[in-house]
Structure formats: structure tokens, C-alpha cells
Design a protein around this motif. Structure first.
Motif, short mmCIF file in Angstrom:
data_model
loop_
_atom_site.label_atom_id
_atom_site.label_comp_id
_atom_site.label_asym_id
_atom_site.label_seq_id
_atom_site.Cartn_x
_atom_site.Cartn_y
_atom_site.Cartn_z
N GLY A 24 0.65 -1.16 0.12
CA GLY A 24 -0.02 -0.07 0.13
C GLY A 24 0.91 1.25 -0.09
O GLY A 24 0.34 2.38 0.33
N ILE A 25 1.99 1.12 -0.21
CA ILE A 25 2.90 2.35 -0.34
C ILE A 25 3.06 2.97 -1.99
O ILE A 25 3.28 2.14 -3.05
N GLY A 26 2.54 4.12 -2.13
CA GLY A 26 2.58 4.75 -3.27
C GLY A 26 3.89 4.81 -4.07
O GLY A 26 4.89 5.30 -3.69
N ALA A 27 4.09 3.91 -5.14
CA ALA A 27 5.53 3.89 -5.97
C ALA A 27 4.97 3.78 -7.22
O ALA A 27 4.16 3.23 -7.87
N THR A 28 5.95 4.29 -8.14
CA THR A 28 5.98 4.08 -9.66
C THR A 28 7.23 3.76 -9.94
O THR A 28 8.37 3.92 -9.50
N GLN A 29 7.52 3.45 -11.20
CA GLN A 29 8.86 3.40 -12.20
C GLN A 29 8.73 3.88 -13.38
O GLN A 29 7.77 4.27 -14.14
N VAL A 30 9.95 4.53 -13.74
CA VAL A 30 10.01 5.25 -15.11
C VAL A 30 11.19 4.70 -15.84
O VAL A 30 12.52 4.94 -15.43
N ASN A 31 10.89 3.95 -16.96
CA ASN A 31 12.37 3.25 -17.59
C ASN A 31 11.56 2.64 -18.88
O ASN A 31 10.48 2.82 -19.27
N SER A 32 12.52 2.05 -19.84
CA SER A 32 12.44 1.79 -21.11
C SER A 32 10.88 0.61 -21.09
O SER A 32 10.64 0.29 -22.62
N SER A 33 10.61 -0.03 -19.98
CA SER A 33 9.82 -1.11 -20.29
C SER A 33 8.22 -0.65 -20.38
O SER A 33 7.25 -1.25 -20.73
N LEU A 34 8.09 0.79 -20.08
CA LEU A 34 6.85 1.21 -20.08
C LEU A 34 6.41 1.76 -21.66
O LEU A 34 7.07 1.91 -22.36
N THR A 35 4.98 1.54 -21.69
CA THR A 35 4.47 2.10 -22.89
C THR A 35 4.47 3.65 -22.79
O THR A 35 4.61 4.34 -21.79
N ARG A 36 4.13 4.26 -23.98
CA ARG A 36 4.10 5.89 -23.80
C ARG A 36 3.03 6.30 -22.89
O ARG A 36 3.01 7.00 -22.14
N GLU A 37 1.77 5.51 -22.91
CA GLU A 37 0.79 5.89 -22.01
C GLU A 37 1.07 5.60 -20.68
O GLU A 37 0.74 6.58 -19.92
N GLU A 38 1.69 4.58 -20.53
CA GLU A 38 2.10 4.39 -18.93
C GLU A 38 3.07 5.35 -18.26
O GLU A 38 2.93 5.74 -17.18
N GLU A 39 4.12 5.81 -19.19
CA GLU A 39 5.12 6.59 -19.15
C GLU A 39 4.40 8.05 -18.65
O GLU A 39 4.75 8.66 -17.73
#
Length: 207
Positions: free
Chosen positions: A74-89
């Protein structure tokens, strides 16, 4: 926090020393063996600090694994890397800019992108964590050039405290990490790299 959020009864000695150093606002380099709970050393402060914690990791698979565990807790976290789609990023960047996330995972290459740094500058950055910190050093066994560019980006974020984590660092690598990050007075906490579950033996053979 330990009991309610992470389901852990007590900290190990090395973990407590690292967390105390981080909470005191010190730049910290922690050298701890694999499996000793280095992740907790930034997750606890990230829950206590009011702003956002940036975690720089060279391995996308490791990033995903840690992210999934945090989301489960339940800890708010995200990632930004080359595995994401444009929408996800785009969604991740929007959430970061609005301060939705306590913890943001990214690669060293991404932290070197000016546009990404500009988004991070919109929120309070309480801590920058550098995982696999031996990659910062030219003496490290898997040196990664993008790690060298991070010091400038971290300074652009307002010079927040740094927590560098590694399970492998010679004296030369330790000295070089502090130098390359521009943190000459970094507090070094070295619990050793011995792992009692690993055993080494030598077998003599004739050829």
C-alpha cells in the motif's frame, strides 16, 4: 511502521544504523551483504519523509520486483524506464509531478534526461537512493557511465541527501563513490559482506 506496514518485528543492527544516518540527513554509503535487507533502509525513511524518494537502479527486473512489493504494502510507488508504454510513462510522469508517489524508481540513464529532472523539480525530493552503487566507480566490477552523470542531476534537484547501497565495494571503490557523487564526507556504514549461508571449498586435482 515496521510492524504495521512491513510486518517485521525488529531491525537488524546494520539496518538501524543506516536508517538512523539517513533520518539524520546524512549522505550515507551502506555496504551490506546480499539478502541483508538494504531495501528497507530506504523504504522506512521514504515513509517518514514528507516528500518523494528517488531510487536509481541499473536493473529493470529488480525495479519491477521491488515496485510490486511496495504496491502490495500500500505504499505509493512508480517506475520510469524503457519497459513502459508511452501511455504508462505519461501516467507515471503526471503522478510524479502531482506528488502522488512516495517512491519513484528510475534508471541512471533516465535521471540524466533534463526533461525528467524538470518534472522532479516540481516536487520536494527528500532522498536520492543509488542502488548497486559500485557502478558509480570506474574501479567497480560493472561500472556504468550514466552513473557519473547523476551527480549533476542530483544537485539540480536541490542537493538532497544521498543513500548509496552496495553489497560489494573495495576501499578504492568506496573512496571513488564519494568522489564521483561529490559527497566527500559521506557517512560509511560497512557491515561486512560475509554471508553465513555461502560456503567455499577448494578441491586439489592433478590436472
Amino acid at each position: 511502521l515496521l510492524k504495521k506496514v512491513f510486518g517485521i518485528e525488529r531491525l537488524r543492527d546494520g539496518q538501524r544504523r543506516v536508517i538512523d544516518s539517513v533520518l539524520d540527513g546524512n549522505d550515507t554509503l551502506a555496504i551490506m551483504p546480499t539478502g541483508s535487507g538494504k531495501s528497507l533502509c530506504y523504504q522506512i525513511p521514504a515513509r517518514i519523509f514528507p516528500g518523494t524518494t528517488i531510487v536509481v537502479s541499473p536493473l529493470i527486473s529488480l525495479m519491477k520486483d521491488q515496485l510490486e512489493k511496495l504496491v502490495e504494502l500500500g505504499i505509493g510507488a512508480t517506475q520510469v524506464n524503457s519497459s513502459l508504454t508511452r501511455e504508462e510513462e505519461d501516467d507515471a510522469m503526471e503522478g510524479i509531478a502531482s506528488g502522488r508517489y512516495r517512491i519513484v524508481f528510475c534508471t541512471p540513464e533516465r535521471l540524466s534526461v533534463p526533461e525528467f529532472v524538470d518534472v522532479l523539480r516540481r516536487v520536494q525530493i527528500s532522498l536520492v537512493v543509488i542502488d548497486e552503487a559500485h557502478c558509480v566507480s570506474k574501479w567497480g566490477h560493472d561500472f556504468r557511465p550514466a552513473y557519473l552523470e547523476m551527480a549533476g542531476s542530483i544537485d539540480a534537484l536541490g542537493h538532497p541527501p544521498v543513500l548509496a547501497l552496495t553489497a560489494t565495494a573495495t576501499d578504492e571503490v568506496v573512496a571513488d563513490i564519494g568522489k564521483q557523487l561529490g559527497r566527500p564526507r559521506i557517512n560509511i556504514i560497512n557491515t561486512g559482506i560475509y554471508r553465513k549461508t555461502l560456503h567455499y571449498s577448494v578441491v586439489q586435482v592433478t590436472n
